[in-house]
Design a protein around this motif. Structure first.
Motif, mmCIF file in Angstrom:
data_model
loop_
_atom_site.group_PDB
_atom_site.id
_atom_site.type_symbol
_atom_site.label_atom_id
_atom_site.label_comp_id
_atom_site.label_asym_id
_atom_site.label_seq_id
_atom_site.Cartn_x
_atom_site.Cartn_y
_atom_site.Cartn_z
ATOM 1 N N ALA A 193 0.835 -1.205 0.000
ATOM 2 C CA ALA A 193 0.000 0.000 0.000
ATOM 3 C C ALA A 193 0.866 1.250 0.000
ATOM 4 O O ALA A 193 0.573 2.220 -0.709
ATOM 5 C CB ALA A 193 -0.926 -0.001 1.211
ATOM 6 N N LYS A 194 1.946 1.237 0.785
ATOM 7 C CA LYS A 194 2.840 2.401 0.825
ATOM 8 C C LYS A 194 3.500 2.629 -0.526
ATOM 9 O O LYS A 194 3.705 3.771 -0.935
ATOM 10 C CB LYS A 194 3.909 2.210 1.907
ATOM 11 N N ARG A 195 3.834 1.546 -1.230
ATOM 12 C CA ARG A 195 4.461 1.673 -2.542
ATOM 13 C C ARG A 195 3.518 2.267 -3.579
ATOM 14 O O ARG A 195 3.950 2.888 -4.538
ATOM 15 C CB ARG A 195 4.961 0.319 -3.034
ATOM 16 N N LYS A 196 2.220 2.073 -3.405
ATOM 17 C CA LYS A 196 1.246 2.583 -4.362
ATOM 18 C C LYS A 196 1.074 4.098 -4.264
ATOM 19 O O LYS A 196 0.619 4.732 -5.206
ATOM 20 C CB LYS A 196 -0.110 1.905 -4.160
ATOM 21 N N ILE A 197 1.413 4.680 -3.137
ATOM 22 C CA ILE A 197 1.213 6.119 -2.921
ATOM 23 C C ILE A 197 2.479 6.868 -3.321
ATOM 24 O O ILE A 197 3.536 6.682 -2.729
ATOM 25 C CB ILE A 197 0.843 6.395 -1.453
ATOM 26 N N LYS A 198 2.338 7.725 -4.324
ATOM 27 C CA LYS A 198 3.472 8.506 -4.818
ATOM 28 C C LYS A 198 3.461 9.887 -4.176
ATOM 29 O O LYS A 198 2.414 10.397 -3.802
ATOM 30 C CB LYS A 198 3.398 8.662 -6.347
ATOM 31 N N ARG B 288 -6.986 6.242 -9.462
ATOM 32 C CA ARG B 288 -5.590 5.885 -9.172
ATOM 33 C C ARG B 288 -5.324 6.146 -7.690
ATOM 34 O O ARG B 288 -6.007 6.958 -7.071
ATOM 35 C CB ARG B 288 -4.639 6.725 -10.017
ATOM 36 N N PRO B 289 -4.335 5.500 -7.089
ATOM 37 C CA PRO B 289 -4.024 5.770 -5.679
ATOM 38 C C PRO B 289 -3.706 7.247 -5.452
ATOM 39 O O PRO B 289 -3.158 7.909 -6.333
ATOM 40 C CB PRO B 289 -2.798 4.898 -5.410
ATOM 41 N N HIS C 87 -10.576 8.909 0.414
ATOM 42 C CA HIS C 87 -9.771 8.569 -0.757
ATOM 43 C C HIS C 87 -10.052 7.132 -1.199
ATOM 44 O O HIS C 87 -10.211 6.867 -2.385
ATOM 45 C CB HIS C 87 -8.278 8.724 -0.459
ATOM 46 N N GLU C 88 -10.122 6.225 -0.252
ATOM 47 C CA GLU C 88 -10.310 4.810 -0.585
ATOM 48 C C GLU C 88 -11.686 4.542 -1.197
ATOM 49 O O GLU C 88 -11.799 3.854 -2.207
ATOM 50 C CB GLU C 88 -10.129 3.956 0.677
ATOM 51 N N ARG D 231 -10.174 6.852 -4.950
ATOM 52 C CA ARG D 231 -8.749 6.695 -5.246
ATOM 53 C C ARG D 231 -8.224 5.561 -4.367
ATOM 54 O O ARG D 231 -7.452 5.779 -3.444
ATOM 55 C CB ARG D 231 -8.004 7.992 -4.954
ATOM 56 N N PRO D 232 -8.680 4.333 -4.625
ATOM 57 C CA PRO D 232 -8.330 3.224 -3.732
ATOM 58 C C PRO D 232 -6.839 2.897 -3.755
ATOM 59 O O PRO D 232 -6.184 2.975 -4.782
ATOM 60 C CB PRO D 232 -9.160 2.062 -4.269
ATOM 61 N N PHE D 233 -6.335 2.541 -2.584
ATOM 62 C CA PHE D 233 -4.943 2.106 -2.472
ATOM 63 C C PHE D 233 -4.815 0.882 -1.581
ATOM 64 O O PHE D 233 -3.943 0.062 -1.788
ATOM 65 C CB PHE D 233 -4.039 3.242 -1.959
#
Length: 182
Positions: free
Chosen positions: A38-43, A53-54, A93-94, A157-159
């Protein structure tokens, strides 16, 4: 004629203990894996992400707010953004939705400035010296400045869900490996 005699002794208490230990360990590993995914998906970016998009994070607070925990019995694990660390904005966001924001009221205290009169059509502000003036300032504040609400609409903006679905293969492989080791 040949015969074989065997004795099997099953220690169910030890077997259950090992199984429970393997489940708790693999559950913790699975939760940590989903958290990292999940952390990797958030830029990190100043610009908002595209719908669907996340979400982007400006300073990395959303990434730091994603945590996990496994209960003591190893029955379940929770993974997601902590409202204590980030607020409940991640929920919007989710899943998308409308957030209602209320304006904050000023906190009047003795020694601070506040409204003391508004009979002439103008609001008069002065330094508050007594408890009665503070109470009057609070009442005037409510009368002069009514509560306002602002509605903010968020697109999905699901992550977390994509992180979980993308991690399922690794989670099941880790769970099988832990059970085989037990």
């Amino acid at each position: 004629m040949t015969g074989i005699h065997t004795k099997i002794k099953v220690n169910t208490v030890e077997t259950r203990r090992r199984y429970k230990h393997a489940v708790v360990k693999s559950l913790g590993g699975a939760a940590a894996y989903v958290m990292k995914a999940a952390k990797r998906k958030i830029k990190q970016s100043e610009k908002p992400s595209k719908k669907g998009r996340p979400p982007h994070t400006r300073r990395g607070a959303l990434r730091r707010a994603i945590v996990f925990a496994v209960n003591e019995n190893g029955e379940f694990a929770l993974v997601g953004p902590s409202a204590d660390l980030f607020s409940n904005i991640a929920k919007y966001h989710e899943f998308g939705g409308i957030q209602e924001l209320k304006t904050r009221r000023r906190d009047y205290k003795i020694g601070s400035g506040g409204p003391v009169d508004h009979r002439t059509g103008n609001v008069v502000f002065a330094k508050l010296k007594t408890r009665q003036q503070v109470e009057r300032a609070k009442a005037l504040d409510l009368a002069i400045f009514p509560d306002s609400k602002k509605m903010v609409k968020y697109a999905k903006r699901p992550f977390m869900a994509p992180a979980l679905h993308g991690s399922l293969h690794a989670i099941t492989a880790n769970f099988k490996a832990e059970l085989n080791r037990a």
